[in-house]
Scaffold this motif. Structure first.
Motif, PDB file in Angstrom:
ATOM      1  N   ILE A  19       0.840  -1.136   0.153  1.00 39.65           N
ATOM      2  CA  ILE A  19       0.045  -0.114   0.151  1.00 39.65           C
ATOM      3  C   ILE A  19       0.745   1.256  -0.080  1.00 39.65           C
ATOM      4  O   ILE A  19       1.941   1.443   0.810  1.00 39.65           O
ATOM      5  CB  ILE A  19      -0.869  -0.039   1.290  1.00 39.65           C
ATOM      6  CG1 ILE A  19      -1.851  -1.133   1.362  1.00 39.65           C
ATOM      7  CG2 ILE A  19      -1.813   1.188   1.411  1.00 39.65           C
ATOM      8  CD1 ILE A  19      -2.659  -1.271   2.499  1.00 39.65           C
ATOM      9  N   GLU A 181      -4.028   2.619   6.105  1.00 44.07           N
ATOM     10  CA  GLU A 181      -4.521   1.176   5.430  1.00 44.07           C
ATOM     11  C   GLU A 181      -3.352   0.524   5.621  1.00 44.07           C
ATOM     12  O   GLU A 181      -3.766  -0.856   5.967  1.00 44.07           O
ATOM     13  CB  GLU A 181      -4.572   1.482   3.908  1.00 44.07           C
ATOM     14  CG  GLU A 181      -5.788   2.354   3.606  1.00 44.07           C
ATOM     15  CD  GLU A 181      -5.979   2.209   1.964  1.00 44.07           C
ATOM     16  OE1 GLU A 181      -5.876   1.247   1.126  1.00 44.07           O
ATOM     17  OE2 GLU A 181      -6.661   3.381   1.432  1.00 44.07           O
ATOM     18  N   ARG A 184      -3.890  -0.950   9.219  1.00 40.01           N
ATOM     19  CA  ARG A 184      -5.174  -1.637   9.413  1.00 40.01           C
ATOM     20  C   ARG A 184      -4.707  -3.189   8.724  1.00 40.01           C
ATOM     21  O   ARG A 184      -4.998  -4.366   9.173  1.00 40.01           O
ATOM     22  CB  ARG A 184      -6.525  -1.298   8.958  1.00 40.01           C
ATOM     23  CG  ARG A 184      -6.937  -0.130   9.354  1.00 40.01           C
ATOM     24  CD  ARG A 184      -7.949   0.635   8.786  1.00 40.01           C
ATOM     25  NE  ARG A 184      -8.461   1.706   9.484  1.00 40.01           N
ATOM     26  CZ  ARG A 184      -9.374   2.590   8.805  1.00 40.01           C
ATOM     27  NH1 ARG A 184      -9.786   2.548   7.731  1.00 40.01           N
ATOM     28  NH2 ARG A 184      -9.879   3.520   9.768  1.00 40.01           N
TER      29      ARG A 184
END
Length: 320
Positions: A19, A181, A184
């Motif tokens: 990411i 992100e 998580r």
């Protein structure tokens, strides 16, 4: 078309894992499709290792990581002859280079002899030990990393070795939303482990994709643009006189070949069947960054290679 869809899906899956570093994902896939090697420069913790490990999980390839240190020996990466006393003979024990995907972590910490052994593997796709030469696997990609922060105890890579890298990619920190992100995803992976990779892409599919990339249509005007751009790195004074005082050496013909291959791979990866000047411009910095050498005046003035490439792109027109 089917292969383009397969690699587009791979690109999406890698983007969900790596990411905030889509540029790194794209350049890694371009290097795979263009059959070249990648030099990545970035601070620790930016998913460089994770990116190539994730790629190895999604294609039919084995992976090995080598941590480069000042006390590393050439035999530590190439392998060496081991004496078997029960058989009264020497037997070659392959080293880490005998894998499909190799991560050379902090490559600039290795001494010259190790870099020379790696250069032979990258350039010739073979390893020499003693009087024998051993071929490497047809699917062979080296991703080397450099840490731009800590330079103490490092050995600058010689220009000949830098030229063997298809691209030199610089990556930075992700933005706040991407980092959320990442946080998580890290929690989820800690609780449940890595998600299944699914059916890997076969090596035959990788080689077939390379053939499609090599055959993609390129108009004469785009080819001329590549040639003009490389020629401008060698004679930057034609763009403006200031550039001539900043550029010591321009890109070699290997740079021209790399621009061609990477532009084709970029177009193919984005689902097109032709190469446009935008594809050339999209990868120009990564292909030329390590091939344009600065003068002392440029370094003293704080001029970067990227700034020079920006001016070259602005100054070289696309002819019809």
């Amino acid at each position: 078309m089917e292969l383009q869809t397969t690699f587009a899906d791979l690109r999406t899956r890698l983007g969900r894992t790596i990411i905030g570093q889509q540029r790194l994902v794209d350049r890694l896939l371009i290097a795979l499709l263009a059959d070249g090697h990648l030099l990545v420069e970035g601070a620790p913790g930016l998913a460089k290792t994770k990116a190539i490990k994730a790629l190895a999980r999604h294609i039919e390839a084995d992976f090995h990581r080598v941590q480069f240190t000042p006390d590393l020996l050439p035999a530590d990466v190439t392998g060496s002859d081991i004496y078997r006393p029960e058989e009264g003979r020497f037997e070659f024990q392959p080293g880490p280079l005998f894998h499909n995907l190799v991560l050379a972590d902090e490559i600039n910490r290795a001494p010259a002899k190790v870099q020379s052994a790696l250069l032979e593997a990258m350039a010739e796709r073979q390893v020499s030990v003693g009087l024998k030469t051993y071929p490497l696997d047809p699917l062979f990609l080296v991703m080397a990393t450099q840490n731009p922060i800590e330079q103490e105890g490092t050995y600058p890579l010689p220009e000949a070795q830098l030229d063997r890298f298809l691209m030199h990619v610089r990556i930075g920190y992700p933005d706040a939303e991407a980092e959320r992100e990442i946080l998580r995803l890290a929690r989820l992976e800690y609780q449940e482990g890595d998600p299944p990779a699914g059916e890997p892409i076969t090596q035959a599919s990788v080689f077939a994709a390379r053939q499609q990339v090599a055959r993609i249509y390129m108009a004469d005007a785009v080819e001329d643009y590549i040639l003009d751009l490389v020629q401008a790195t060698r004679a930057p004074g034609a763009i403006n006189s200031q550039l001539a005082t900043w550029c010591a050496f321009g890109a070699s013909p290997r740079g021209t070949i790399s621009l061609d291959r990477c532009a084709r791979a970029h177009a193919w990866l984005n689902g097109r069947d032709f190469v446009s000047p935008d594809d050339v411009r999209a990868i120009a910095h990564d292909v030329l960054r390590h091939r344009v050498l600065l003068t002392f005046e440029a370094e003293a003035e704080g001029v970067t290679t990227d700034q020079i490439i920006d001016q070259l792109i602005d100054g070289v027109p696309v002819t019809a």
